[in-house]
Design an enzyme around this catalytic site. Structure first.
Site, short mmCIF file in Angstrom:
data_model
loop_
_atom_site.label_atom_id
_atom_site.label_comp_id
_atom_site.label_asym_id
_atom_site.label_seq_id
_atom_site.Cartn_x
_atom_site.Cartn_y
_atom_site.Cartn_z
N GLU A 122 0.81 -1.21 0.00
CA GLU A 122 0.00 0.00 0.00
C GLU A 122 0.85 1.27 0.00
O GLU A 122 1.86 1.35 0.68
CB GLU A 122 -0.92 0.00 1.22
CG GLU A 122 -1.68 -1.30 1.32
CD GLU A 122 -3.01 -1.17 2.01
OE1 GLU A 122 -3.34 -0.07 2.46
OE2 GLU A 122 -3.71 -2.19 2.08
N CYS A 418 -2.79 6.87 9.28
CA CYS A 418 -1.70 6.19 9.99
C CYS A 418 -2.18 4.91 10.66
O CYS A 418 -3.18 4.92 11.36
CB CYS A 418 -1.17 7.07 11.13
SG CYS A 418 -0.22 8.44 10.56
N1 SAH Z 1 6.73 0.98 11.30
C1 SAH Z 1 7.10 2.34 11.39
C2 SAH Z 1 6.46 3.20 10.33
C3 SAH Z 1 5.03 2.93 9.99
S1 SAH Z 1 3.82 3.30 11.19
C4 SAH Z 1 6.80 2.88 12.76
O1 SAH Z 1 6.09 2.24 13.52
O2 SAH Z 1 7.31 3.94 13.09
C5 SAH Z 1 3.73 5.08 11.07
C6 SAH Z 1 3.19 5.76 12.32
O3 SAH Z 1 1.81 5.42 12.50
C7 SAH Z 1 3.90 5.31 13.59
O4 SAH Z 1 4.29 6.44 14.34
C8 SAH Z 1 2.84 4.53 14.34
O5 SAH Z 1 3.04 4.63 15.72
C9 SAH Z 1 1.57 5.19 13.87
N2 SAH Z 1 0.38 4.35 14.00
C10 SAH Z 1 0.29 3.01 13.90
N3 SAH Z 1 -0.99 2.61 14.06
C11 SAH Z 1 -1.72 3.72 14.28
C12 SAH Z 1 -3.12 3.96 14.49
N4 SAH Z 1 -3.98 2.97 14.48
N5 SAH Z 1 -3.51 5.24 14.66
C13 SAH Z 1 -2.64 6.26 14.61
N6 SAH Z 1 -1.32 6.09 14.40
C14 SAH Z 1 -0.86 4.84 14.24
#
Ligand code: SAH
Ligand code: SF4
Length: 427
Positions: A122, A418
């Site tokens: 994605e 996110c």
């Molecule tokens: N794996 C990496 C990058 C992808 S996630 C990481 O975790 O940093 C990108 C961002 O989205 C991260 O900061 C993560 O904490 C956040 N994230 C993951 N799930 C989420 C959700 N359900 N709601 C809001 N942010 C979320």
């Protein structure tokens, strides 16, 4: 696909006949020179080939007009194709965000996965940015406040056709800047408890994308929106599916391709990690002209809470994370971003804000905090924070002198926000 989801359009049937072809896309000019030398061709041909693939966005060998027909045929006869990952499906949100399923056939996929999910990954296009870049030196707009209701009843805004639709000249573009959110793996093994990607059923494993598949997401989306390098303001965030630092070599190879071959600036790229310390240490060694900015998913005020929501914290607790981050030689004006997902009652209390302020101050780094109100997903046992708790958390950090921004959720109606990236197989 959820009932209120955005429009789904299938552009191409999945391809199987091309399985045995080798991809030129993903090779840098040097590697292209090596393969062309094997065909008895001089070095300037590799520069023409790189120009065709990465600058002109040509996707068929036959369309490379700088190559004589005989060379094009020899390349194809030797089993090569351009092989840029293709956008297979598009979802478009009412807010202009587009989410793509991009075909990745070279991924180092686990045999078991092949039967479970198609080989797609994605990628998200966010016209006018995602808010993650707010507060950076390159994008200075003031940030947003809590936006639309969490479950906006979505009516599909636009039917997407096969015609090349985004404008071809910057004068007629409907956006003034844009952000592409890029995936680095299919699934994610880190298993953060609040993240939908972790719930792909692949908690124990993730499939690494190749450098070509990572960079290819970017170039395919640039091609679709006719992004002009050097003219348009394009940011990249490596914040899609997967943990980039658990696919470090391919991730950095993709960055090198995007900088050297495609012509994008690493200062407009941000990679987010859940806190893989050996990856951060390696990242600290990268040359500044090839290193994106860094965002750390802090997501909790202390080790106890962090270990609950992010099990990876048991391996690399906050202190070791901060030690590693401090070893990165920052460029002038560069700041480390700490991402912080607000989970109602779990990470969004007033005392948590005080703890986060202390943590960030003690880190003794040029830093900012990006707050993200948790985006819900099916089967994830957390609650969204109230707008009031989000605002008071933000105000509390600001009062402590911490630069703090609130990331605007984009494309929630199409599961593009996110942590919501998850293959949509139930179309
Ligand atoms: N794996 C990496 C990058 C992808 S996630 C990481 O975790 O940093 C990108 C961002 O989205 C991260 O900061 C993560 O904490 C956040 N994230 C993951 N799930 C989420 C959700 N359900 N709601 C809001 N942010 C979320
Ligand atoms: Fe993986 Fe990042 Fe999701 Fe954690 S938040 S499971 S590291 S994609």
């Amino acid at each position: 696909m959820p009932a209120d989801s955005g429009q789904l359009v299938r552009l191409d049937a999945p391809t199987t006949a091309r399985e045995s072809r080798k991809s030129l896309f993903g090779l840098d000019t040097e590697s292209l020179a090596t393969l062309l030398a094997e065909l008895g061709e001089p070095a300037f041909r590799s520069r023409q080939l790189a120009e065709a693939i990465y600058r002109q966005h040509i996707t068929e060998i036959d369309a490379i007009s700088t190559f004589p027909a005989i060379l094009r045929r020899r390349l194809a006869d030797s089993g090569w194709e351009i092989g840029r990952p293709r956008i297979a499906q598009i979802f478009r949100s009412i807010d202009g965000t587009e989410r793509y399923l991009v075909e990745c056939r070279n991924g180092n996929n686990l045999p078991a996965m092949k039967t479970v999910v198609p080989e797609t990954v994605e990628t998200v296009w966010m016209p006018e940015g995602d808010g993650g870049e707010t507060g950076d030196e390159s994008d200075t707009e003031e940030t947003q406040t809590l936006g639309a209701p969490f479950f906006r009843r979505s009516s599909l805004d636009e039917r997407i056709s096969r015609e090349p639709q985004p404008a071809s000249s910057s004068r007629t573009k409907s956006w003034s800047r844009a952000t592409i959110c890029v995936s680095s793996q299919i699934g994610c093994a880190v298993n953060c408890q609040f993240c939908l990607t972790a719930k792909l059923g692949l908690a124990a494993a993730a499939a690494n994308l190749t450098a070509g598949e990572i960079a290819g997401q970017v170039v395919s989306v640039m091609d679709r929106h006719k992004v002009e390098v050097g003219r348009d303001r394009l940011n990249l965030v490596f914040m899609g599916m997967g943990e980039p630092f658990l696919n470090y070599a391919s991730f950095m190879a993709a960055v090198r391709l995007l900088v050297r071959e495609v012509g994008l600036s690493p200062r407009r790229m941000t990679v987010s990690t859940s806190g893989i310390v050996p990856g951060i240490e390696q990242f600290a060694q990268e040359p500044p002209d090839l290193r994106p900015k860094l965002a750390i998913s802090l997501n909790a005020p202390n080790d106890a809470v962090r270990s609950t929501v992010m099990p990876i914290n048991r391996k690399w607790p906050i202190a070791s994370l901060m030690d590693a981050v401090r070893r990165i030689p920052l460029r002038p004006h560069e700041r480390i971003t700490f991402e912080y997902v607000l989970l109602s009652g779990v990470t969004d209390r007033p005392e948590h804000a005080q703890e986060v302020a202390r943590l960030v101050r003690r880190a003794n780094l040029p830093a900012k905090v990006n707050l993200i109100a948790w985006n819900p997903g099916p089967g994830i046992p957390y609650a969204i924070p109230t707008p009031e708790s989000v605002e008071s958390f933000k105000a509390a950090l600001a009062a402590e002198g911490i630069p703090v921004y609130l990331r605007q959720p984009r494309g929630r109606d199409i599961y593009a926000a996110c942590g919501q990236l998850k293959r949509t197989v139930e179309a």
